[in-house]
Design an enzyme around this catalytic site. Structure first.
Site, PDB file in Angstrom:
ATOM      1  N   THR A 203      -5.165  -3.909  -2.069  1.00  0.00           N
ATOM      2  CA  THR A 203      -4.203  -3.085  -2.805  1.00  0.00           C
ATOM      3  C   THR A 203      -3.777  -3.798  -4.093  1.00  0.00           C
ATOM      4  O   THR A 203      -3.798  -3.204  -5.179  1.00  0.00           O
ATOM      5  CB  THR A 203      -2.966  -2.800  -1.923  1.00  0.00           C
ATOM      6  OG1 THR A 203      -3.408  -2.369  -0.639  1.00  0.00           O
ATOM      7  CG2 THR A 203      -2.070  -1.757  -2.539  1.00  0.00           C
TER       8      THR A 203
ATOM      9  N   HIS B   1      -5.696  -6.893   6.067  1.00  0.00           N
ATOM     10  CA  HIS B   1      -4.991  -6.894   7.355  1.00  0.00           C
ATOM     11  C   HIS B   1      -5.893  -6.419   8.497  1.00  0.00           C
ATOM     12  O   HIS B   1      -5.841  -6.938   9.604  1.00  0.00           O
ATOM     13  CB  HIS B   1      -3.786  -5.952   7.296  1.00  0.00           C
ATOM     14  CG  HIS B   1      -2.562  -6.539   6.684  1.00  0.00           C
ATOM     15  ND1 HIS B   1      -2.424  -6.740   5.344  1.00  0.00           N
ATOM     16  CD2 HIS B   1      -1.406  -6.960   7.256  1.00  0.00           C
ATOM     17  CE1 HIS B   1      -1.223  -7.252   5.094  1.00  0.00           C
ATOM     18  NE2 HIS B   1      -0.587  -7.390   6.245  1.00  0.00           N
TER      19      HIS B   1
ATOM     20  N   CYS C  32      -8.931  -3.200   3.794  1.00  0.00           N
ATOM     21  CA  CYS C  32      -7.616  -3.852   3.703  1.00  0.00           C
ATOM     22  C   CYS C  32      -7.744  -5.138   4.499  1.00  0.00           C
ATOM     23  O   CYS C  32      -8.253  -5.124   5.633  1.00  0.00           O
ATOM     24  CB  CYS C  32      -6.541  -2.951   4.309  1.00  0.00           C
ATOM     25  SG  CYS C  32      -4.947  -3.763   4.580  1.00  0.00           S
TER      26      CYS C  32
ATOM     27  N   CYS D 116      -5.932  -9.334  -1.152  1.00  0.00           N
ATOM     28  CA  CYS D 116      -5.297  -8.055  -0.824  1.00  0.00           C
ATOM     29  C   CYS D 116      -5.997  -6.991  -1.655  1.00  0.00           C
ATOM     30  O   CYS D 116      -6.010  -7.070  -2.896  1.00  0.00           O
ATOM     31  CB  CYS D 116      -3.818  -8.150  -1.193  1.00  0.00           C
ATOM     32  SG  CYS D 116      -2.911  -6.610  -1.091  1.00  0.00           S
TER      33      CYS D 116
ATOM     34  N   GLY E 169       0.795  -1.227   0.000  1.00  0.00           N
ATOM     35  CA  GLY E 169       0.000   0.000   0.000  1.00  0.00           C
ATOM     36  C   GLY E 169       0.823   1.270   0.000  1.00  0.00           C
ATOM     37  O   GLY E 169       0.301   2.372  -0.171  1.00  0.00           O
TER      38      GLY E 169
END
Ligand code: DGL
Length: 259
Positions: free
Chosen positions: A77, A185, A183, A75, A45
């Site tokens: 990104t 994460h 995102c 992901c 990112g």
């Protein structure tokens, strides 16, 4: 076609994609999964677009050497910058992530919603167009979270809480209760948001993507014991330890911090 196996490659810049892999293994438990976390090149990112495209391309090639039959860019990104290109280049199905802005807007009309994502995702055409298509750009409050995914890869919870504090306070002042985690994460630390405010309505794209994969990949394999291989590019023993803890859901279900 009578098929009794299915192998899917799942990639992310680091450990965030494990949040999607968790859903995928629940939904299609008999599929063999190969996970690739590109820790050596993360965070995506904060890189430029061409760099991320070349990382994603290399990982697709790696997956082909493992004979996967489908790939998931777990992901946001990587999806925003590379999914169209790799779909054109490779003949197997390639799936991607999309911030769950649409359900958030539809289920919370006339409310402001916050979208947390990486700087590159927020800059990309895919994200900007999504707001336009929904004609609700004014409803979207974007928060660029530079540095957060790396803290999550390292399971640095003390620093993560310090990082989130001003963001959460800002949301409180703005009276925003609906959050889109853009995102993969951030899905791993969903509980930290809920600890701050149990009334937050939190959306992520994981379930939607996994449902779409299940519907698309027909026929699904019959019941069998599936394998899981984890590759962490540049990963240390400690990174694997953190990965398995995230994978077992310990962190957000039991609050077990990795020391
Ligand atoms: N997990 C990634 C995403 O969904 C990116 C994190 C990063 O490497 O910046 O956007």
């Amino acid at each position: 076609m009578n098929k009794n196996f299915l192998k899917i490659g799942v990639m992310d810049s680091g450990l965030g994609g494990l949040s999607v892999l968790n859903e995928l293994s629940k939904k299609i438990p008999s599929a063999d999964l190969v996970y690739y976390g590109d820790l050596a090149n993360s965070p995506y990112g904060e890189k430029n677009k061409d760099e991320v495209i070349s990382y994603v391309d290399e990982i697709c090639k790696f997956f082909l050497t493992k004979n996967v039959e489908a790939i998931l860019l777990a992901c946001n990104t990587a999806t925003s910058v590379a999914v169209d290109l790799v779909r054109k280049k490779y003949s197997i199905p390639i799936f991607g992530m999309e911030p769950a802005i649409k359900p958030a807007i539809l289920e919370n009309p006339n409310e402001q919603i916050a979208v947390l994502a990486t700087p590159l995702t927020l800059k990309e055409k895919k994200f900007l167009e999504l707001g336009k298509i929904l004609e609700q750009e004014n409803q979207i409050y974007s928060i660029s979270c530079k540095g957060l995914s790396k803290l999550i890869d390292h399971a640095n919870f003390y620093e993560i809480e310090i990082y989130l504090k001003p963001i959460l306070e800002d949301l409180k002042i703005r009276k925003i209760n609906t959050i889109v985690l853009g995102c993969t994460h951030y899905v791993l630390i969903k509980n930290l948001f809920l600890n701050y405010n149990p009334y937050f309505k939190i959306y992520d794209g994981n379930k939607g993507t996994v449902n779409h994969i299940e519907k698309t990949l027909i026929p699904l394999p019959i019941e069998r014991e599936a394998s899981l291989d984890i590759f962490l590019n540049g990963g240390t023993e400690k990174d694997f330890e953190i990965a398995y803890t995230y994978l077992n859901n310990h962190l957000h279900n039991e609050g077990n911090y990795v020391k």
